[in-house]
Design a protein around this motif. Structure first.
Motif, PDB file in Angstrom:
ATOM      1  N   SER A 174       0.935  -1.181   0.019  1.00  0.00           N
ATOM      2  CA  SER A 174      -0.029  -0.076   0.076  1.00  0.00           C
ATOM      3  C   SER A 174       0.968   1.294   0.198  1.00  0.00           C
ATOM      4  CB  SER A 174      -1.087   0.066   1.286  1.00  0.00           C
ATOM      5  OG  SER A 174      -1.570   1.290   1.272  1.00  0.00           O
ATOM      6  N   ASN A 175       0.103   2.551  -0.578  1.00  0.00           N
ATOM      7  CA  ASN A 175       0.838   3.632  -0.428  1.00  0.00           C
ATOM      8  C   ASN A 175       0.273   4.696   0.664  1.00  0.00           C
ATOM      9  OD1 ASN A 175      -1.662   4.295  -1.609  1.00  0.00           O
ATOM     10  ND2 ASN A 175      -0.519   5.746  -3.244  1.00  0.00           N
ATOM     11  N   GLN A 176      -0.360   4.060   1.548  1.00  0.00           N
ATOM     12  CA  GLN A 176      -1.270   4.795   2.683  1.00  0.00           C
ATOM     13  C   GLN A 176      -0.605   4.417   4.018  1.00  0.00           C
ATOM     14  OE1 GLN A 176      -5.064   2.656   2.094  1.00  0.00           O
ATOM     15  NE2 GLN A 176      -5.951   4.789   1.289  1.00  0.00           N
ATOM     16  N   TYR A 177      -0.527   5.445   4.688  1.00  0.00           N
ATOM     17  CA  TYR A 177       0.148   5.582   5.979  1.00  0.00           C
ATOM     18  C   TYR A 177      -0.751   6.056   7.080  1.00  0.00           C
ATOM     19  CZ  TYR A 177       4.352   4.531   3.544  1.00  0.00           C
ATOM     20  OH  TYR A 177       5.637   4.054   2.822  1.00  0.00           O
ATOM     21  N   ALA A 178      -0.745   5.357   8.262  1.00  0.00           N
ATOM     22  CA  ALA A 178      -1.761   5.724   9.284  1.00  0.00           C
ATOM     23  C   ALA A 178      -0.505   6.745  10.227  1.00  0.00           C
ATOM     24  CB  ALA A 178      -2.100   4.682  10.162  1.00  0.00           C
ATOM     25  N   VAL A 179      -1.098   8.010  10.461  1.00  0.00           N
ATOM     26  CA  VAL A 179      -0.264   9.008  10.810  1.00  0.00           C
ATOM     27  C   VAL A 179      -0.777   9.354  12.490  1.00  0.00           C
ATOM     28  CG1 VAL A 179       0.587  11.389  10.606  1.00  0.00           C
ATOM     29  CG2 VAL A 179       0.094  10.015   8.631  1.00  0.00           C
ATOM     30  N   VAL A 180       0.111   9.554  13.248  1.00  0.00           N
ATOM     31  CA  VAL A 180      -0.185   9.974  14.604  1.00  0.00           C
ATOM     32  C   VAL A 180       1.202  11.224  15.000  1.00  0.00           C
ATOM     33  CG1 VAL A 180      -1.045   7.735  15.395  1.00  0.00           C
ATOM     34  CG2 VAL A 180       1.328   8.243  15.542  1.00  0.00           C
ATOM     35  N   PRO A 181       0.723  12.019  15.929  1.00  0.00           N
ATOM     36  CA  PRO A 181       1.806  13.151  16.197  1.00  0.00           C
ATOM     37  C   PRO A 181       2.859  12.299  17.182  1.00  0.00           C
ATOM     38  CG  PRO A 181      -0.454  13.378  17.616  1.00  0.00           C
ATOM     39  CD  PRO A 181      -0.705  12.035  16.670  1.00  0.00           C
ATOM     40  N   ASN A 182       3.835  13.169  17.233  1.00  0.00           N
ATOM     41  CA  ASN A 182       4.957  12.953  18.004  1.00  0.00           C
ATOM     42  C   ASN A 182       4.462  13.038  19.669  1.00  0.00           C
ATOM     43  OD1 ASN A 182       7.458  12.430  19.258  1.00  0.00           O
ATOM     44  ND2 ASN A 182       8.353  14.066  18.236  1.00  0.00           N
ATOM     45  N   PRO A 183       4.420  11.841  20.336  1.00  0.00           N
ATOM     46  CA  PRO A 183       4.123  12.144  21.683  1.00  0.00           C
ATOM     47  C   PRO A 183       5.074  12.850  22.676  1.00  0.00           C
ATOM     48  CG  PRO A 183       4.964   9.896  21.375  1.00  0.00           C
ATOM     49  CD  PRO A 183       4.841  10.639  20.092  1.00  0.00           C
ATOM     50  N   MET A 184       6.173  12.918  22.156  1.00  0.00           N
ATOM     51  CA  MET A 184       7.369  13.702  22.978  1.00  0.00           C
ATOM     52  C   MET A 184       7.106  15.051  22.781  1.00  0.00           C
ATOM     53  SD  MET A 184      10.744  11.501  21.953  1.00  0.00           S
ATOM     54  CE  MET A 184      11.623  12.340  23.333  1.00  0.00           C
ATOM     55  N   LYS A 185       6.257  15.930  21.889  1.00  0.00           N
ATOM     56  CA  LYS A 185       6.408  17.264  21.786  1.00  0.00           C
ATOM     57  C   LYS A 185       5.004  17.456  22.352  1.00  0.00           C
ATOM     58  CE  LYS A 185       8.201  18.959  18.349  1.00  0.00           C
ATOM     59  NZ  LYS A 185       8.654  19.415  16.836  1.00  0.00           N
ATOM     60  N   PRO A 186       4.857  18.161  23.395  1.00  0.00           N
ATOM     61  CA  PRO A 186       3.507  18.821  23.872  1.00  0.00           C
ATOM     62  C   PRO A 186       2.764  19.699  22.970  1.00  0.00           C
ATOM     63  CG  PRO A 186       5.151  18.898  25.576  1.00  0.00           C
ATOM     64  CD  PRO A 186       6.018  18.705  24.197  1.00  0.00           C
ATOM     65  N   CYS A 187       1.540  19.400  22.803  1.00  0.00           N
ATOM     66  CA  CYS A 187       0.792  20.389  21.964  1.00  0.00           C
ATOM     67  C   CYS A 187       0.386  21.877  22.295  1.00  0.00           C
ATOM     68  CB  CYS A 187      -0.673  19.579  21.580  1.00  0.00           C
ATOM     69  SG  CYS A 187      -1.555  20.543  20.465  1.00  0.00           S
ATOM     70  N   THR A 188       1.406  22.455  21.970  1.00  0.00           N
ATOM     71  CA  THR A 188       1.296  23.975  22.190  1.00  0.00           C
ATOM     72  C   THR A 188       0.458  24.747  21.104  1.00  0.00           C
ATOM     73  OG1 THR A 188       3.548  24.586  21.241  1.00  0.00           O
ATOM     74  CG2 THR A 188       3.452  23.573  23.646  1.00  0.00           C
ATOM     75  N   GLU A 189       0.139  26.208  21.498  1.00  0.00           N
ATOM     76  CA  GLU A 189      -0.289  27.076  20.349  1.00  0.00           C
ATOM     77  C   GLU A 189       0.639  27.149  19.215  1.00  0.00           C
ATOM     78  OE1 GLU A 189      -2.061  31.372  19.609  1.00  0.00           O
ATOM     79  OE2 GLU A 189      -1.347  30.787  21.388  1.00  0.00           O
ATOM     80  N   GLU A 190       1.916  27.160  19.227  1.00  0.00           N
ATOM     81  CA  GLU A 190       2.946  27.076  17.999  1.00  0.00           C
ATOM     82  C   GLU A 190       2.660  25.704  17.285  1.00  0.00           C
ATOM     83  OE1 GLU A 190       5.919  28.095  15.485  1.00  0.00           O
ATOM     84  OE2 GLU A 190       4.729  29.315  16.994  1.00  0.00           O
ATOM     85  N   LEU A 191       2.722  24.570  18.008  1.00  0.00           N
ATOM     86  CA  LEU A 191       2.870  23.339  17.143  1.00  0.00           C
ATOM     87  C   LEU A 191       1.425  22.957  16.552  1.00  0.00           C
ATOM     88  CD1 LEU A 191       4.374  21.093  16.581  1.00  0.00           C
ATOM     89  CD2 LEU A 191       3.443  19.705  18.597  1.00  0.00           C
ATOM     90  N   TYR A 192       0.339  23.504  17.356  1.00  0.00           N
ATOM     91  CA  TYR A 192      -1.232  23.400  16.826  1.00  0.00           C
ATOM     92  C   TYR A 192      -1.431  24.251  15.573  1.00  0.00           C
ATOM     93  CZ  TYR A 192      -6.042  23.312  16.961  1.00  0.00           C
ATOM     94  OH  TYR A 192      -7.749  23.392  16.337  1.00  0.00           O
ATOM     95  N   GLU A 193      -0.961  25.627  15.601  1.00  0.00           N
ATOM     96  CA  GLU A 193      -1.228  26.564  14.492  1.00  0.00           C
ATOM     97  C   GLU A 193      -0.314  26.580  13.252  1.00  0.00           C
ATOM     98  OE1 GLU A 193      -3.797  28.295  14.278  1.00  0.00           O
ATOM     99  OE2 GLU A 193      -4.921  28.289  16.411  1.00  0.00           O
ATOM    100  N   ARG A 194       1.003  26.276  13.848  1.00  0.00           N
ATOM    101  CA  ARG A 194       1.878  26.272  12.637  1.00  0.00           C
ATOM    102  C   ARG A 194       2.728  25.021  12.554  1.00  0.00           C
ATOM    103  NH1 ARG A 194       0.996  31.381  14.642  1.00  0.00           N
ATOM    104  NH2 ARG A 194       2.106  30.888  16.769  1.00  0.00           N
TER     105      ARG A 194
END
Length: 234
Positions: free
Chosen positions: A166-186
């Motif tokens: 397949s050329n499909q991938y399941a994608v998850v966020p890096n759990p080591m990087k907290p979700c901040t406004e910077e990471l969320y928006e940009r």
């Protein structure tokens, strides 16, 4: 008299040999007669045993016939069809064309490791998780462009291939990087996932549904389906 006659015609040594030969022949004859008698007795016993076995076999056949007559026969339409080994008929059957059946176990393992980010040694644990699952890593470059990341700690997204062909991938966020406004928006999280982000920093990711990415022949990554992620401040 007979012995002296033999000795008169033959030398003494030859005479003794003939006497010994006569004795040996008599002994052998006695053994032969005894063997014949014993063999005859054994043959009689074997014939009697064979007759008993045949009678027991006939009795068993008669008994089996009586049991069949007493036991009611099952009709074909009342026999329950056997399920294949390992399949529970009460559980819903999975559709192999449904991609969710492919990534479910991966997401369960991811959520388990994402819940332990406060435990010491998280970097080694994440590196091992990436290596064991053959994950690819991406960063967001803006304008819906995703580029490869070489460092586990600095990457924004982890990608698990759904199947070898397949050329499909399941994608998850890096759990080591907290979700901040910077990471969320940009950092691309807002584009890739539906999240309950409001403000501040969230340290725990719980993936409900991973995003699905595809990659084309020119190695360009495309967001096919956004994922769903629940954020916790723990």
């Amino acid at each position: 008299m007979e012995e002296s006659a033999v000795q008169g015609f033959l030398p003494p040594v030859m005479s003794d040999m003939l006497i010994m030969l006569s004795i040996v022949m008599n002994v052998l004859l006695m053994f032969a007669v005894a063997y014949l008698i014993l063999t005859r007795n054994q043959d009689g016993k074997l014939r009697k045993l064979d007759d008993k076995i045949k009678r027991v076999g006939n009795d068993l056949k008669i008994l089996e016939g009586k049991v069949r007559e007493m036991k009611p026969q099952k009709k074909v339409d009342t026999v329950i069809a056997a399920e294949p080994f390992g399949i529970n008929p009460n559980e819903p059957r999975e559709d192999p064309s449904d991609t969710s059946t492919l990534w479910r176990r991966f997401v369960e393992n991811y959520n388990h490791i994402a819940a332990s980010m406060m435990v010491p040694g998280q970097l080694k644990a994440c590196q091992k998780f990436v290596e064991d699952n053959g994950l690819r890593m991406l960063q967001y470059a803006g304008m819906m462009n995703f580029v490869p990341a070489l460092d586990v700690e600095e990457s924004n997204f982890w990608l698990w291939k759904l199947s070898p062909d397949s050329n499909q991938y399941a994608v998850v966020p890096n759990p080591m990087k907290p979700c901040t406004e910077e990471l969320y928006e940009r950092g691309g999280l807002k584009i890739v996932f539906a999240m309950n982000y409001k403000d501040g920093s969230y340290r725990k990711y719980v993936v409900d549904t991973p995003a699905i990415f595809t990659i084309d022949n020119s190695n360009q990554w495309k967001l096919q389906d956004p994922g769903v992620v629940d954020l916790e401040r723990k």
